[in-house]
Design an enzyme around this catalytic site. Sequence first.
Site, PDB file in Angstrom:
ATOM      1  N   ARG A   1      -3.155 -10.730   4.747  1.00  0.00           N
ATOM      2  CA  ARG A   1      -3.473 -10.734   3.308  1.00  0.00           C
ATOM      3  C   ARG A   1      -2.315 -10.092   2.554  1.00  0.00           C
ATOM      4  NH1 ARG A   1      -6.087  -7.320  -0.402  1.00  0.00           N
ATOM      5  NH2 ARG A   1      -7.561  -8.369  -1.814  1.00  0.00           N
TER       6      ARG A   1
ATOM      7  N   LYS B   1       0.816  -1.208   0.000  1.00  0.00           N
ATOM      8  CA  LYS B   1       0.000   0.000   0.000  1.00  0.00           C
ATOM      9  C   LYS B   1       0.854   1.265   0.000  1.00  0.00           C
ATOM     10  CE  LYS B   1      -4.272  -2.043   1.316  1.00  0.00           C
ATOM     11  NZ  LYS B   1      -5.506  -2.007   2.092  1.00  0.00           N
TER      12      LYS B   1
END
Length: 352
Positions: free
Chosen positions: A325, A290
């Site tokens: 994840r 991210k």
Amino acid sequence: MTETWVEPLGLMGGQAAAAALAADLALPLSGGPLAFSLVRLIGRDAPTLPIPLTEVPEAWQPQVLALTRALPRFAGLEMPCDLGRPLVMGVVNVTPDSFSDGGRGIAESIAAGHAMLEAGADLLDIGGESTRPGATPVAPEEECRRVLPVIRELAKAATISVDTRNAATMLAALEAGAEIVNDITALRHDPAAARVLARSEASVILMHMLGEDPRTMQQDPRYADVALEVAQFLAARVQAAERMGLPRERLAVDPGIGFGKRLPHNLALMDRLPLLAGIGCPIVFGASRKRFLGTLAGIEQAAARVLPSVAAALAAAGQGAAIIRVHDVAETVQALAIWNALASGFEAADES
């Protein structure tokens, strides 16, 4: 009644946890392998500073003890108290526009999923709609066209989660072999979703997102206390899901790193992740590749953020995440093998 929360602090693993537990100075978090030695009590008349377990007022002790209960097996999978480590969920995006790995077709996505399983993934999360900030919504028909062939094939080899907010896609994916639904809107987007899931045996991941639309979630997000507000939201969504017919044993929660949060919010959520343990559901953590990791590490290209992503995964493992994840499965699995050898008290290490 005033809402109260108990936040576990002073987390430890390995020999330190074993010694603290033996000396009655700590308690196991969610059945282990981590333990906590301090708590922060949140609510009316609560102490302002963290306190050791021996000083917890009697009225708060049931909530503290609730934090020690082992979690039920989510989707039939072993939990960290069984494995000694979090589960690794590999991300398979069947999209042309995902922020770090878009452009895969069906055959490429199937191959990528098998490669992740060979690298040690415990389960796979398959999505057909990009939910990056500003992403354009995808119709359920197109979403199904993308993900169903991939789910049918990979469900033969692994536990499959479908990443969708659309009830029609959920139903089709479950019929194709998926066992988990991962909804970034926590069942707020599609009114039919809860009915579909209540009639199934699927497990469900409820995620926090500011608002219900990825196109607007990053427009000036503000929180007074991001960790507490996310925890309150997720606890409310768990209760709502239960009212809709979904038992708590089938639910997991995700703080939604990067979904309506700026860098300080993401870091605060990572630091205070154990607060979510009070909900009583497995914690799913997804920070892989991210933007805020790239900002911190000075890496612009998302696919190059492997090392920052692994660092975030290890931090989450040490804060009680049950499922992590990730895009980079092999690197995460290798790093967690070292973490597990230490966090489990060296039992997993090869003495030779």
